[in-house]
Design a protein around this motif. Structure first.
Motif, PDB file in Angstrom:
ATOM      1  N   GLY A 281      88.049  20.438  44.627  1.00 32.93           N
ATOM      2  CA  GLY A 281      87.146  19.304  44.789  1.00 32.93           C
ATOM      3  C   GLY A 281      87.088  18.409  43.566  1.00 32.93           C
ATOM      4  O   GLY A 281      86.291  17.473  43.507  1.00 32.93           O
ATOM      5  N   ALA A 282      87.928  18.659  42.579  1.00 32.96           N
ATOM      6  CA  ALA A 282      87.906  17.888  41.338  1.00 32.96           C
ATOM      7  C   ALA A 282      88.819  16.668  41.386  1.00 32.96           C
ATOM      8  O   ALA A 282      89.067  16.041  40.359  1.00 32.96           O
ATOM      9  CB  ALA A 282      88.308  18.785  40.175  1.00 32.96           C
ATOM     10  N   HIS A 283      89.282  16.307  42.566  1.00 33.34           N
ATOM     11  CA  HIS A 283      90.219  15.187  42.685  1.00 33.34           C
ATOM     12  C   HIS A 283      89.641  13.875  42.177  1.00 33.34           C
ATOM     13  O   HIS A 283      90.379  13.032  41.685  1.00 33.34           O
ATOM     14  CB  HIS A 283      90.689  15.036  44.136  1.00 33.34           C
ATOM     15  N   ASN A 284      88.329  13.684  42.283  1.00 32.15           N
ATOM     16  CA  ASN A 284      87.710  12.437  41.825  1.00 32.15           C
ATOM     17  C   ASN A 284      87.835  12.240  40.316  1.00 32.15           C
ATOM     18  O   ASN A 284      87.780  11.114  39.832  1.00 32.15           O
ATOM     19  CB  ASN A 284      86.234  12.384  42.223  1.00 32.15           C
ATOM     20  N   ALA A 285      87.987  13.312  39.580  1.00 28.34           N
ATOM     21  CA  ALA A 285      88.178  13.208  38.129  1.00 28.34           C
ATOM     22  C   ALA A 285      89.650  13.309  37.743  1.00 28.34           C
ATOM     23  O   ALA A 285      90.105  12.606  36.838  1.00 28.34           O
ATOM     24  CB  ALA A 285      87.385  14.311  37.427  1.00 28.34           C
TER      25      ALA A 285
ATOM     26  N   VAL B  39      92.648  12.798  39.611  1.00 26.19           N
ATOM     27  CA  VAL B  39      93.600  11.779  40.065  1.00 26.19           C
ATOM     28  C   VAL B  39      93.506  10.491  39.242  1.00 26.19           C
ATOM     29  O   VAL B  39      94.545   9.978  38.799  1.00 26.19           O
ATOM     30  CB  VAL B  39      93.467  11.520  41.578  1.00 26.19           C
ATOM     31  N   PRO B  40      92.308   9.961  38.977  1.00 25.89           N
ATOM     32  CA  PRO B  40      92.255   8.754  38.130  1.00 25.89           C
ATOM     33  C   PRO B  40      92.810   8.992  36.722  1.00 25.89           C
ATOM     34  O   PRO B  40      93.453   8.111  36.155  1.00 25.89           O
ATOM     35  CB  PRO B  40      90.764   8.412  38.066  1.00 25.89           C
ATOM     36  N   ARG B  41      92.596  10.185  36.180  1.00 24.94           N
ATOM     37  CA  ARG B  41      93.121  10.485  34.835  1.00 24.94           C
ATOM     38  C   ARG B  41      94.644  10.557  34.857  1.00 24.94           C
ATOM     39  O   ARG B  41      95.304  10.033  33.951  1.00 24.94           O
ATOM     40  CB  ARG B  41      92.523  11.804  34.318  1.00 24.94           C
TER      41      ARG B  41
ATOM     42  N   SER C  31      88.318  18.972  50.818  1.00 23.30           N
ATOM     43  CA  SER C  31      86.925  18.641  50.560  1.00 23.30           C
ATOM     44  C   SER C  31      86.117  19.052  51.777  1.00 23.30           C
ATOM     45  O   SER C  31      86.602  18.998  52.911  1.00 23.30           O
ATOM     46  CB  SER C  31      86.751  17.148  50.268  1.00 23.30           C
TER      47      SER C  31
ATOM     48  N   GLU D 229      94.286  17.606  48.856  1.00 19.34           N
ATOM     49  CA  GLU D 229      93.017  18.134  48.381  1.00 19.34           C
ATOM     50  C   GLU D 229      92.222  18.654  49.562  1.00 19.34           C
ATOM     51  O   GLU D 229      92.490  18.323  50.700  1.00 19.34           O
ATOM     52  CB  GLU D 229      92.227  17.075  47.610  1.00 19.34           C
TER      53      GLU D 229
END
Length: 104
Positions: free
Chosen positions: A68-72, A74-76, A97, A95
């Motif tokens: 569930g850490a894709h929001n942090a 993928v942008p990085r 979710s 991912e």
């Protein structure tokens, strides 16, 4: 594919997720389809993923993120790739979710 270059794919498991069976199945399927696959293993940081992709000169980065850490993450990864001018590398994300359901 004797005279053709094989597609090079980096399969990565960024974050703290410890489950990599799906990533390994995908890596095997890509190999069976004639692609060259580099699997980075578990618990990779975005920096490690992009560094490996750059060193291996890959065409595709496949990220498997079940935590569930894709929001942090993928942008990085995208930010690091942009800094390295890796705009010709395709990024695919798998991912998991949770599905929200509501009772009405």
């Amino acid at each position: 594919m004797a005279n053709e270059e094989r597609i090079r794919v980096l399969v990565a498991k960024p974050g703290l997720d410890g489950h990599d069976r799906g990533a390994k199945v995908i890596a095997r399927a890509l190999r069976d389809a004639g692609m060259e696959v580099i699997y980075t293993g578990l618990r990779q940081t975005p920096e490690m993923v992009v560094s490996a992709a750059l060193q291996e000169d890959v065409d595709v980065i496949g990220l498997s993120i079940l935590s569930g850490a894709h929001n942090a993450i993928v942008p990085r990864v995208a930010e690091l790739m942009k800094a390295q001018k890796m705009d010709d590398v395709l990024v695919l994300v798998a991912e998991s979710s949770p599905i929200r359901t509501s009772r009405r």
